[in-house]
Design an enzyme around this catalytic site. Structure first.
Site, PDB file in Angstrom:
ATOM      1  N   SER A 334      48.858  45.052  44.362  1.00 52.08           N
ATOM      2  CA  SER A 334      47.479  44.923  43.877  1.00 52.08           C
ATOM      3  C   SER A 334      46.534  44.859  45.061  1.00 52.08           C
ATOM      4  O   SER A 334      46.940  44.558  46.184  1.00 52.08           O
ATOM      5  CB  SER A 334      47.338  43.645  43.052  1.00 52.08           C
ATOM      6  N   ASP A 335      45.257  45.128  44.820  1.00 54.09           N
ATOM      7  CA  ASP A 335      44.272  44.801  45.842  1.00 54.09           C
ATOM      8  C   ASP A 335      44.102  43.281  45.834  1.00 54.09           C
ATOM      9  O   ASP A 335      44.550  42.580  44.921  1.00 54.09           O
ATOM     10  CB  ASP A 335      42.948  45.521  45.581  1.00 54.09           C
ATOM     11  N   LEU A 336      43.443  42.772  46.856  1.00 55.36           N
ATOM     12  CA  LEU A 336      43.361  41.331  47.035  1.00 55.36           C
ATOM     13  C   LEU A 336      42.726  40.665  45.811  1.00 55.36           C
ATOM     14  O   LEU A 336      41.575  40.962  45.467  1.00 55.36           O
ATOM     15  CB  LEU A 336      42.552  41.002  48.294  1.00 55.36           C
TER      16      LEU A 336
END
Length: 797
Positions: A334-336
């Site tokens: 995932s992105d942050l």
């Protein structure tokens, strides 16, 4: 028998090895690496076993908590600290997270910037970084139950974002080179510098097709075209990963941000994308498909949603398209905090639900580590989540740890990090990339190149001598003297000339100006080099969101007007920059305008009045030398625009491969961009002739003769576009399908050949099937999307 012999060799003739602070192995007295401390050689510890045997043996020994721990990517810079004496030690949080959460992956451990609060003093040099990551790996091996090595993911968009590394131009500049081979070479250096410090995963390339230029992250990607983006991104993947990701000199590439992230509503970072399925599949996701087929081993989901479904919880994208159709075999991260974001997007009630939703949708790793945590363990124990879902994700992560050889050798050699990072050879490659990225937009009366005999040069502008303004976002602190600005580059180029610099104004601040002083200096010069544009430079007074995106600050006015989180309503030059340029123009002196910028900023007045204009985007640490090389004729510019340069924000989106045969002009003016996609001037000229074509089974060969008709050596970027003259669905008016950058001496000719295959001819039909339909195709060959020199056509039966 062969396996038995190898096993006996390992047991009796190879002494076990341990690592000291310098990464050099020493004998330990054991005959094998006893990672689980049980006194026997388990299959997962045995290099002679196949990777799948080792993987399944390890998985059988892992607890549910340990499996979930492998799926969390936590923030690595919190795991070390450096005292006033320069001593580096691991933090209590590091030991706690390994003991209690069994964390297996860290992100941005070596990152240094205002957000992490790591400076040249509190951050790590390359040697210190290598020592510290070895210390981490030693602790993981000796002090955890199974001794599973750590994965360290690092930001690598235009260099490894760590102290002492080589800073290349940002991707929008590298796209302007139209040179995949050079991109691969640069990426190989980025990989080496990250791996030698203990990194294993490089976040990059960014493959977001950018058609919303108000968006703050245009600088990070390769522009508006899917094929150019995919070609350059695939080269970056091959450079990062090399032939063998376990070579000790390469890292895993992580493609960003899947998908449709570069067309956000209103230009807002992470805004929703208004796209149809056909546009999503044929254009916005196509660069990812190309990079996956080039071998990319990791991919990051985007923050945005498409048609109401968040990209971090979209099983069609990650399971059906990415894995099912494209054959992706790596892991998805995932992105942050984008899994946490499923709660704010109101598709999950809490982090536990968000974690289950993302995991079932095909996300394997949680960047931030809040959602792939105790909640997943609880859900699994209560029967609300299948352990097979956790096993599947854990296998995808662990398999790559085995493939990189980390179970057999998780350490790096400290001395190599000190000697092979940020070298003069690496900086020279950065200079070459910067030179090839410069796009000459205007050169009236052949003002350029300037004579080296010039006696007095005025250098003016907020970006003429500002180190961080020319580096772009995702850049670490730089040691004094490590970045060559335009002022310094020209000063080095002309040691005998009088070089005077005046800032004139800031990028954004309107209160502190020296415009009058700049004009006085200009009046007493032979030529004026004005360096304007934007900035993505963060500083230690910048405010940040939890995700690391910068936010505007009403208390102060920094130069930053681009970079993650700095979206805009317009594209005009900010502050007093245009006022400065007009005042300098009024002096009557010849002016060269150099734009250092992260997105194309409005140039209408300059295009009408200034004799010579070039854009260098964010040219990196060697940018000043590269620009001086171009200005004074030591390098003939051949950069080409990777996007359409707009006249006005009201045109957006403006891109060359639109679906209709033409666009109606506006009441106020033309619909055409100021400078078209693929455009760029040279100090020489090129002639095209002799286009030839032949159909060979499922492929079409097209060749053209290109001649340097000028009086100096130069590069031409030969561009081939294709138009499907009739199809069952609406297709682009023209679409880039091939290109090649060729270098020709004055008067030299060369035949450039392209091969078009089914991949270039296919369309997504009414039933969303990829097909090659019969009919006529027009081939358009030229120097830009609006400078077509030759055409031909062929028929597919």
């Amino acid at each position: 028998m062969r396996k038995q012999k190898i096993w006996l060799f390992i047991m009796f003739f190879l002494p076990a090895i341990s690592v000291c602070g310098d990464g050099v192995y020493k004998k330990s007295g054991k005959g094998f690496r006893d990672l689980n401390k049980n006194g026997k050689l388990d299959p997962y510890e045995n290099p002679a076993e196949s990777m799948e045997v080792r993987l399944q043996d390890l998985l059988r020994q892992m607890t549910l908590e340990e499996k979930v721990g492998q799926l969390a990517h936590t923030l690595g810079w919190n795991y070390y600290e450096k005292d006033e004496r320069g001593q580096v030690r691991l933090t209590d949080l590091f030991r706690s997270d390994l003991k209690n959460r069994h964390i297996g992956c860290f992100w941005a451990t070596l990152r240094a910037d205002p957000w992490t609060r790591k400076t040249l003093k509190t951050g790590l040099s390359p040697e210190e970084a290598a020592e510290m990551t070895n210390l981490m790996q030693r602790y993981a091996q000796d002090s955890t139950r199974l001794g599973i090595p750590l994965f360290l993911a690092e930001e690598c968009p235009h260099g490894h974002m760590a102290i002492g590394t080589t800073v290349f131009p940002t991707a929008i500049g590298r796209a302007s080179t139209w040179n995949p081979e050079l991109e691969k070479r640069a990426a190989g250096i980025v990989a080496l510098e990250a791996r030698l410090q203990g990194g294993h995963i490089g976040y990059g390339p960014v493959l977001d097709v950018a058609r919303e230029l108000r968006w703050s992250r245009v600088e990070e990607g390769y522009g508006e075209d899917p094929f150019l983006s995919g070609s350059m991104g695939s080269a970056y993947v091959r450079g990062l990963q090399g032939e063998d990701v376990g070579s000790g000199e390469n890292v895993i590439a992580t493609l960003k941000h899947f998908t449709a992230y570069g067309v956000p509503e209103g230009g807002h970072n992470a805004g929703m994308a208004h796209v149809g399925v056909r546009e999503l599949l044929t254009e916005l996701s196509y660069p990812f498909e190309m990079a996956v087929k080039a071998g990319a081993l990791s991919l990051m989901t985007a923050y945005n949603e498409v048609d109401g479904i968040p990209c971090t919880a979209n099983p069609f994208l990650t399971n059906q398209l990415l894995r099912g159709q494209w054959g992706f075999s790596g892991f998805v991260v995932s992105d942050l905090y984008s899994i946490d974001g499923l709660v704010s997007q109101r598709v999950a009630a809490n982090r536990e639900e968000a974690g289950m939703l993302a995991l079932r949708s095909g996300v394997d790793s949680d960047l931030g580590g809040n959602c792939f945590a105790a909640g997943l363990v609880k859900a699994c124990r209560e029967g609300r989540l299948a352990e097979a879902d956790i096993d599947r994700a854990a296998c995808r992560v662990l398999r790559l740890k085995f493939e990189m050889g980390l179970f057999d050798n998780p350490y790096v050699e400290v001395k190599k990090a000190g000697k092979q990072i940020g070298t003069p050879e690496h900086r020279e490659v950065a200079r070459e990339v910067a030179r090839q990225s410069v796009v000459l937009l205007k050169n009236e009366n052949k003002l350029l190149p300037l004579s080296k005999e010039v006696k007095r040069v005025a250098i003016v502008g907020p970006n003429a001598d500002n180190v961080y303004n020319q580096l772009g976002d995702y850049t670490a602190p730089q040691a004094p003297g490590s970045v060559i600005t335009v002022f310094e580059g020209i000063r080095q180029k002309l040691p005998g000339a009088e070089i005077r610099y005046v800032k004139g104004c800031a990028v954004r601040d309107t209160l502190n100006t020296s415009i009058e002083e700049a004009c006085e200096v200009a009046k007493n010069s032979d030529v004026v080099v004005v360096v304007l544009g934007g900035s993505s430079a963060r500083d230690f007074e910048t405010d940040f969101l939890e995700t690391g995106a910068a936010i505007t600050n009403a208390r102060r006015v920094s130069d930053m007007e681009s970079g993650e989180g700095f979206d805009r309503t317009g594209l005009s030059l900010m502050g007093k920059q245009l006022e400065l340029l007009k005042a300098l123009y009024a002096t009557g002196k010849p002016i060269v305008l150099v734009m250092i910028q992260g997105r194309p900023l409005e140039l209408n007045w300059a295009a009408e009045h200034i004799l010579a204009i070039l854009t260098a985007w964010y040219p990196g640490s060697e940018g000043g030398r590269a620009i001086a090389d171009v200005l004074f004729g030591d390098y003939n510019p051949a950069g080409r625009l990777p996007l359409s340069y707009p006249r006005h924000v009201g045109q957006l989106p403006v891109y060359y491969n639109h679906k209709s045969a033409g666009r109606q002009d506006y009441v106020e003016g033309t619909a055409a961009p100021l400078y078209p996609f693929g455009y760029g001037l040279s100090y020489t000229t090129f002639a095209y002739d002799g286009v030839k074509m032949r159909v060979e089974g499922d492929s079409v060969r097209v060749s053209v003769d290109v001649r340097n008709s000028g009086d100096r050596v130069g590069d031409e970027v030969v561009q081939l576009y294709l138009r499907d003259e009739q199809a069952s669905v609406v297709t682009p008016f023209m679409q880039l399908k091939a290109f090649r950058r060729v270098s020709l001496a004055a008067g030299e000719s060369r035949t450039v050949e392209f091969v078009l295959t089914r991949e270039h001819l296919k369309i997504l039909d009414l039933s969303l099937n990829w097909v090659v339909e019969p009919g006529f195709f027009t081939v358009l060959i030229g120097s830009s999307s609006s400078d077509i020199r030759l055409t031909t056509r062929f028929r597919i039966n």
